[in-house]
Design a protein around this motif. Structure first.
Motif, short mmCIF file in Angstrom:
data_model
loop_
_atom_site.label_atom_id
_atom_site.label_comp_id
_atom_site.label_asym_id
_atom_site.label_seq_id
_atom_site.Cartn_x
_atom_site.Cartn_y
_atom_site.Cartn_z
N SER A 18 0.84 -1.22 0.00
CA SER A 18 0.00 0.00 0.00
C SER A 18 0.86 1.25 0.00
O SER A 18 0.59 2.22 -0.70
N GLU A 19 1.95 1.19 0.82
CA GLU A 19 2.84 2.35 0.88
C GLU A 19 3.51 2.59 -0.47
O GLU A 19 3.68 3.72 -0.92
N MET A 24 4.01 5.90 -5.58
CA MET A 24 3.91 5.99 -7.02
C MET A 24 2.87 7.04 -7.45
O MET A 24 3.10 7.82 -8.39
N LYS A 25 1.76 7.06 -6.74
CA LYS A 25 0.71 8.04 -7.05
C LYS A 25 1.21 9.46 -6.83
O LYS A 25 0.94 10.38 -7.61
N ARG A 26 1.95 9.66 -5.69
CA ARG A 26 2.47 10.99 -5.40
C ARG A 26 3.48 11.43 -6.47
O ARG A 26 3.50 12.58 -6.90
N ALA A 27 4.29 10.48 -6.90
CA ALA A 27 5.29 10.79 -7.93
C ALA A 27 4.60 11.18 -9.24
O ALA A 27 5.00 12.15 -9.91
N GLN A 28 3.57 10.44 -9.61
CA GLN A 28 2.84 10.76 -10.83
C GLN A 28 2.14 12.12 -10.73
O GLN A 28 2.10 12.89 -11.69
N LYS A 29 1.61 12.39 -9.54
CA LYS A 29 0.92 13.67 -9.32
C LYS A 29 1.88 14.84 -9.45
O LYS A 29 1.59 15.88 -10.05
N LEU A 30 3.09 14.66 -8.86
CA LEU A 30 4.11 15.72 -8.95
C LEU A 30 4.51 15.96 -10.39
O LEU A 30 4.73 17.10 -10.81
N LYS A 31 4.63 14.86 -11.18
CA LYS A 31 4.97 15.01 -12.59
C LYS A 31 3.91 15.81 -13.34
O LYS A 31 4.20 16.67 -14.16
#
Length: 292
Positions: A18-19, A24-31
Motif C-alpha cells: 500500500s505504501e 507511485m501516485k504521489r510521484a505521478q501527481k508531482l509530474k
C-alpha cells in the motif's frame, strides 16, 4: 535457498504494498503538476511578450501619427480666421465677428489637436457677457476646432422709451447685458419694460421675476399678448396690451387679485365708444376707466 525462503521473499506484506502504491501516485501527481506549471509559465511568458510587442507598436504608431501635419493647428489659425479651421456655432446674440476678434488675442495651442488645452480660449470667451457655456470640439485631418456657444436666455428687454431702441436686457440668471448686443433677433422673445434712465441697473433678481410674472399673469387673464410694461414709476405700474393700457398701481401682493378682474371687465369695454386712455385697476375693489 529453500522453498520456504523463496515464498517469504515473494509474499510482501499488504501494508508495505500500500505504501509503495501511494508513493507511485504521489510521484505521478508531482509530474503532472510540473507539466501544468511549465505550461502556465510558457503561456505567461508568451502573453508578456505579446503585451510588450503590442505596447511597443502602439508607442511607435503614436509617434508616427503625431508627426502628421493634420494633427496640428496652423500657428496663424486665430490670426487669419478661416471657418474651415475655426467654426463658430449656436451663437444667436454674440456676433461671430466678436468671437473671432477675441480669438485673435489668444495664442494658438501647440501640440497634437486631441491633447491641446483649450482653457485659455474658454476663459477669454467667457468675458463676452451673453455667453453662458463654451464647448470646444477637436477634429483632425485637417486639424480644426468647433466652438459651440451657449448663451444665457434673455428674459427682459429694457428701453427708456417705447419708441426708442432698447438699452439693455436681463437673462434668466439675473445678469444684465448692455446695448452692444442689441437689438435681439425677432425669434428671441422677451418682456419689454420701459424704465426711467439707468434705474434698471438696480433691479435685483426678485424685481425681474416680479415683472415677468406680472406680464404672464396679464396675458393669462386678458388672453392678449403684453406689448410692454411701464415701470418708470415703480409705485405706479402700467401694462399695455393690444387694445388698452392697464394701470396696476403699486405692484404689491394684491396686484394678482387686481389682474384676475380682467376677464369680467375687458368684454364690457367694446361697448364704450369713447377713446379710453387706460383701465385703472389700482384701487382695491373699484375699477375705473380713464377717458381722453
Amino acid at each position: 535457498m529453500t522453498d520456504e525462503n523463496r515464498e517469504n521473499k515473494n509474499n510482501i506484506p499488504i501494508s508495505q504494498q500500500s505504501e509503495n502504491n501511494e508513493e507511485m501516485k504521489r510521484a505521478q501527481k508531482l509530474k503532472r503538476e510540473r507539466r501544468v506549471l511549465k505550461g502556465r509559465l510558457k503561456i505567461e511568458r508568451t502573453r508578456g511578450f505579446l503585451r510588450f510587442l503590442i505596447t511597443a507598436c502602439i508607442i511607435v504608431l503614436v509617434i508616427l501619427i503625431s508627426k502628421f501635419d493634420g494633427l496640428y493647428l496652423n500657428k496663424n489659425a486665430f490670426k487669419y480666421i478661416d471657418p474651415s479651421t475655426v467654426e463658430i456655432t449656436n451663437n444667436k446674440i454674440v456676433p461671430t465677428s466678436k468671437i473671432y476678434a477675441v480669438l485673435k488675442s489668444v495664442d494658438v495651442p501647440k501640440g497634437c489637436i486631441f491633447f491641446v488645452k483649450t482653457n485659455n480660449i474658454k476663459k477669454k470667451l467667457y468675458l463676452l457677457k451673453p455667453v453662458d457655456k463654451i464647448y470646444i470640439r477637436r477634429y483632425a485631418f485637417p486639424a480644426r476646432i468647433q466652438i459651440i456657444v451657449r448663451e444665457s436666455i434673455p428674459t427682459i428687454t429694457v428701453t427708456n422709451d417705447i419708441k426708442e431702441k432698447p438699452v439693455a436686457y436681463f437673462t434668466t440668471s439675473g445678469k444684465i447685458v448692455g446695448k452692444e448686443y442689441l437689438p435681439l433677433r425677432e425669434d428671441i422673445k422677451t418682456i419689454t419694460v420701459v424704465a426711467k434712465g439707468g434705474s434698471y441697473a438696480k433691479w435685483d433678481k426678485e424685481t425681474q421675476q416680479r415683472l415677468i410674472k406680472i406680464a404672464k399673469y396679464v396675458e393669462t387673464y386678458s388672453k392678449e399678448p403684453v406689448e410692454y410694461l411701464d415701470y418708470r414709476n415703480p409705485e405706479d405700474v402700467y401694462v399695455k396690451i393690444k387694445d388698452i393700457n392697464i394701470r396696476l398701481g403699486i405692484p404689491d401682493d394684491s396686484v394678482w387679485l387686481k389682474i384676475e378682474r380682467l376677464p369680467s371687465i375687458l368684454p364690457q369695454l367694446k361697448y364704450v365708444h369713447s377713446k379710453i386712455r387706460y383701465l385703472d385697476l389700482s384701487w382695491e375693489k373699484v375699477n375705473y376707466l380713464k377717458l381722453d
